[in-house]
Design an enzyme around this catalytic site. Structure first.
Site, short mmCIF file in Angstrom:
data_model
loop_
_atom_site.label_atom_id
_atom_site.label_comp_id
_atom_site.label_asym_id
_atom_site.label_seq_id
_atom_site.Cartn_x
_atom_site.Cartn_y
_atom_site.Cartn_z
N CYS A 51 2.70 95.24 123.89
CA CYS A 51 2.04 94.65 125.06
C CYS A 51 2.03 95.65 126.22
CB CYS A 51 2.80 93.38 125.46
SG CYS A 51 2.23 92.58 126.95
N HIS A 56 4.23 99.35 130.88
CA HIS A 56 4.52 99.44 132.32
C HIS A 56 5.95 99.93 132.54
CE1 HIS A 56 1.19 96.49 133.88
NE2 HIS A 56 0.74 97.70 133.65
N HIS A 73 8.66 92.18 123.20
CA HIS A 73 8.94 90.79 123.60
C HIS A 73 7.94 89.81 122.98
CE1 HIS A 73 5.98 92.46 126.41
NE2 HIS A 73 5.51 91.22 126.52
#
Length: 380
Positions: A51, A56, A73
């Site tokens: 993801c 990030h 996650h």
């Protein structure tokens, strides 16, 4: 489940992808995973999506995350063993870890319209279990966990409030997306915005989350779904999942909100910002119709980012909303979405563009950064 008794109560040595520091590739290492303590569950991971939120952290955009850390996650797996006092799952159950825990006791858990559990690490980013320790170690060093889940590893340990049992028949490499990306986009449309039949929707950003928002708009019966991205390679996929038209801001000399306002006779019913750029959040707001338009902030902005907007945009009747994980309470919603996938009410297959073995995790991140994938799923 074969092999369960062999490892139960023991430290498991396995492979994990560790982020030792920002701006470096992930390093596949042998780690030690301690047995689950009271109210904890140890899970054998079967599949995990990559993801943008993971990236990030790797790019150093989240100043509150502690390294070294095991990211990931968005996963599905099998319960290997449980600690004392665990009642909701048992060894052998197929499960999805929850990035937003559900303790069922805090103000948010008890509130019908909220899901941001007071215990969710997404709020505080300690990267540790309830007792302020970690179940992961590598070369004698403590390794932090991520969002109560940490799925870039063959085995992980989570709190019982951060895991839910799903249908055994569900294919892990598809339903893992319900652990984050799909639910976040889909719920933003169906749950947070409560898109109504016949409405006009605009989705900014056509990554996995934006495409999931489009699926949500379509399932809710929207009659027009305008997809917006500067990368036109994403348009065919957007149309495949339900977009009625696709536009790129680069094709116009005037601001995109003016283009959309003209296309929609004054603005859309619902707009969704699925990128995490504050200027785009304001554009999304301006693209909604005065008097009744609703904008949902779905994208995660860098730490410290601020939005600047004219209060008249709100005074004239528009609303701005936001939600983590599509506003869903995970314990009820995740199993239901898995069932909806199995009964073909929702289609996740279009979202998985690449499936790699776990060892190729860094290649998966390269695809993400190059805008070359919708979702890459790692299989273990």
């Amino acid at each position: 489940m074969a092999g369960h008794m062999v490892t139960s109560g023991k430290v498991i040595k396995c492979k994990a992808a560790i982020a030792w520091e920002p701006k470096k590739p992930l390093s596949i290492e042998e780690i030690e995973v301690a047995p689950p303590k009271d109210h904890e569950v140890r899970i054998k991971i079967l599949a995990s999506g990559i993801c943008r939120s993971d990236d990030h952290v790797l790019e150093g955009l989240k100043s509150n995350i502690k390294f070294p850390i095991i990211l990931g996650h968005e996963a599905a797996g099998i319960v290997e063993s449980v600690g004392r006092a665990v009642t909701t799952v048992k060894p052998g159950d197929k499960v999805i870890p929850l990035i937003v825990s559900q303790c069922r006791e805090c103000q948010c858990c008890k509130h019908p319209n909220a899901n941001l559990c007071v215990k969710a690490d997404i709020r505080k980013h300690t990267g540790l279990m309830d007792d302020n320790t970690s179940r992961f170690s590598c070369k004698g060093k403590l390794i932090h966990n991520f969002l109560d889940t940490s799925t870039f590893t063959e085995y992980t340990v989570v709190n019982e409030i951060s895991v839910v049992k799903i249908d055994d028949a569900a294919p892990s490499e598809k339903v893992c997306l319900i652990g984050c990306g799909f639910s976040t986009g889909y719920g933003s449309a169906t749950h947070t915005a409560k898109v109504h039949a016949g409405s006009t929707c605009v989705v900014f950003g056509l990554g996995g989350i934006g495409l999931s928002a489009i699926i949500g708009c379509q399932v809710a019966g929207a009659s027009r779904i305008i997809a917006v991205d500067i990368n036109k390679d994403k348009f065919p996929k957007a149309k495949a999942v339900g977009a009625t038209e696709c536009i790129s801001p680069q094709d116009y000399t005037k601001p995109i909100h003016e283009v959309i306002t003209e296309m929609t006779d004054g603005g859309a019913d619902y707009t969704f910002e699925c990128v995490g750029i504050t200027d785009l959040m304001v554009s999304a707001l301006k693209s909604s119709h005065y008097g009744f338009g609703a904008t949902v902030i779905v994208g995660v902005a860098p730490t410290g980012a601020k939005i600047s907007l004219d209060p008249m945009l709100l005074l004239t009747g528009r609303t701005v909303k936001g939600a983590i994980f599509g506003g869903f309470k995970g314990k009820e919603s995740v199993p239901q979405m898995v069932t909806d996938y199995l009964t073909k009410k929702i289609n996740l297959d279009e979202l998985v563009s690449h499936t790699f073995p776990f060892e190729k995790i860094n290649e998966g991140f390269k695809l993400l950064r190059g805008g070359k994938c919708t979702r890459t799923v790692l299989t273990f």
